[in-house]
Design a protein around this motif. Sequence first.
Motif, PDB file in Angstrom:
ATOM      1  N   VAL A 212       2.117  -6.355   6.489  1.00 16.15           N
ATOM      2  CA  VAL A 212       2.747  -5.086   6.853  1.00 16.15           C
ATOM      3  C   VAL A 212       2.308  -4.046   5.825  1.00 16.15           C
ATOM      4  O   VAL A 212       1.770  -4.376   4.765  1.00 16.15           O
ATOM      5  CB  VAL A 212       4.297  -5.185   6.875  1.00 16.15           C
ATOM      6  CG1 VAL A 212       4.763  -6.169   7.934  1.00 16.15           C
ATOM      7  CG2 VAL A 212       4.833  -5.595   5.511  1.00 16.15           C
ATOM      8  N   LYS A 213       2.573  -2.783   6.118  1.00 13.23           N
ATOM      9  CA  LYS A 213       2.169  -1.720   5.209  1.00 13.23           C
ATOM     10  C   LYS A 213       2.939  -1.807   3.898  1.00 13.23           C
ATOM     11  O   LYS A 213       4.140  -2.023   3.873  1.00 13.23           O
ATOM     12  CB  LYS A 213       2.403  -0.351   5.856  1.00 13.23           C
ATOM     13  CG  LYS A 213       1.409  -0.005   6.955  1.00 13.23           C
ATOM     14  CD  LYS A 213       1.640   1.408   7.460  1.00 13.23           C
ATOM     15  CE  LYS A 213       0.623   1.774   8.540  1.00 13.23           C
ATOM     16  NZ  LYS A 213       0.828   3.164   9.020  1.00 13.23           N
ATOM     17  N   ALA A 214       2.212  -1.626   2.803  1.00 10.28           N
ATOM     18  CA  ALA A 214       2.810  -1.596   1.471  1.00 10.28           C
ATOM     19  C   ALA A 214       1.815  -0.894   0.557  1.00 10.28           C
ATOM     20  O   ALA A 214       0.625  -0.794   0.872  1.00 10.28           O
ATOM     21  CB  ALA A 214       3.110  -2.996   0.967  1.00 10.28           C
ATOM     22  N   PHE A 215       2.306  -0.408  -0.575  1.00 13.51           N
ATOM     23  CA  PHE A 215       1.417   0.247  -1.527  1.00 13.51           C
ATOM     24  C   PHE A 215       0.546  -0.804  -2.194  1.00 13.51           C
ATOM     25  O   PHE A 215       1.052  -1.800  -2.726  1.00 13.51           O
ATOM     26  CB  PHE A 215       2.234   1.022  -2.566  1.00 13.51           C
ATOM     27  CG  PHE A 215       3.127   2.064  -1.954  1.00 13.51           C
ATOM     28  CD1 PHE A 215       2.594   3.163  -1.305  1.00 13.51           C
ATOM     29  CD2 PHE A 215       4.508   1.927  -2.012  1.00 13.51           C
ATOM     30  CE1 PHE A 215       3.410   4.116  -0.734  1.00 13.51           C
ATOM     31  CE2 PHE A 215       5.332   2.877  -1.446  1.00 13.51           C
ATOM     32  CZ  PHE A 215       4.789   3.976  -0.793  1.00 13.51           C
ATOM     33  N   LEU A 216      -0.754  -0.588  -2.201  1.00 14.51           N
ATOM     34  CA  LEU A 216      -1.676  -1.582  -2.738  1.00 14.51           C
ATOM     35  C   LEU A 216      -1.614  -1.666  -4.258  1.00 14.51           C
ATOM     36  O   LEU A 216      -1.888  -2.714  -4.838  1.00 14.51           O
ATOM     37  CB  LEU A 216      -3.108  -1.273  -2.288  1.00 14.51           C
ATOM     38  CG  LEU A 216      -3.378  -1.388  -0.787  1.00 14.51           C
ATOM     39  CD1 LEU A 216      -4.820  -1.017  -0.477  1.00 14.51           C
ATOM     40  CD2 LEU A 216      -3.076  -2.799  -0.286  1.00 14.51           C
TER      41      LEU A 216
END
Length: 301
Positions: A212-216
């Motif tokens: 899922v989207k998350a800060f890399l």
Amino acid sequence: MRTETEAAATELFEAHRPRLVRLAYRMLGSVDEAEDIAQEAWLRWQRDARDDVREPGAFLTRTVTRLCLDTMKSARVRRETYVGNWLPEPIAEPQTPDFGDDPGDDLTMTLMLALERLSPLERAAFLLHDVFGIPLQEVAGTLNREAGTVRQLAARARQHLQAARPRFPVERNEGEALAQAFFTASRSGDVDALRTLLAEKVVLQSDGGGKVKAFLNPIVGQERLLRLYRGLAKKHTDVPPLLVQSLWIDGLPGFISRERGILQSTALAIEDGRIVAIYVTRNPDKLNRIARVLPPRFPAT
């Protein structure tokens, strides 16, 4: 039909299982892997000549530790290819029944991340001796090292972890109040309120695991996080975050929320009344167990 001997052996192992799973989790950061390790220890316990084992607890601890050290070799390789930040699997209160609880184990998620920077032997020596209270000579036997070497391993680990240990652990009421205030302020993008809650050098880490989207990468600094939460609040006015449950996560105050349909856990490290670190886990593979403590009206998916 099981014999009385087999039944007694099973009962003895089950008495040790929660502690073994906890040790393996502290070594590996994954409950799934920890339970696999405990299961392998059970198979070896069944297979080996149990009558020759004078100290079952020591035998099982040694077995689990050595299995973890072997597993850590492949785990480190997987971490190198992991998408974005890697965070330990969050464990919430109340614990799952098979995980157990040890009042002497006060490792937080902050310390779990600090443990990742240690060598496998340093990590094992520190956990066995300092956290689980196993005598130095026994730890030395487990690691196949001299007692003096193990003492040095534990001392180096202690030194590395010193900065990660909070000077003054947050009181439960204070932590819960700050977590609630943070959720409310971040949900609405209230910059003034957030400024009073966040330390100047606060760090945000989020783990999506590529699922899922998350800060890399970590986001560092109060001003950057103020802009971030203000922007997110404006962007998501139609579907604001939903608080599912407030709870403690790996020894830190936090909460479970649903962000635009995605379940996530947030744990907060607090020092001197300010939030110094925010750990957000969104990887669905790491939230299966934490979902068990949620109210029935908020399923995991």
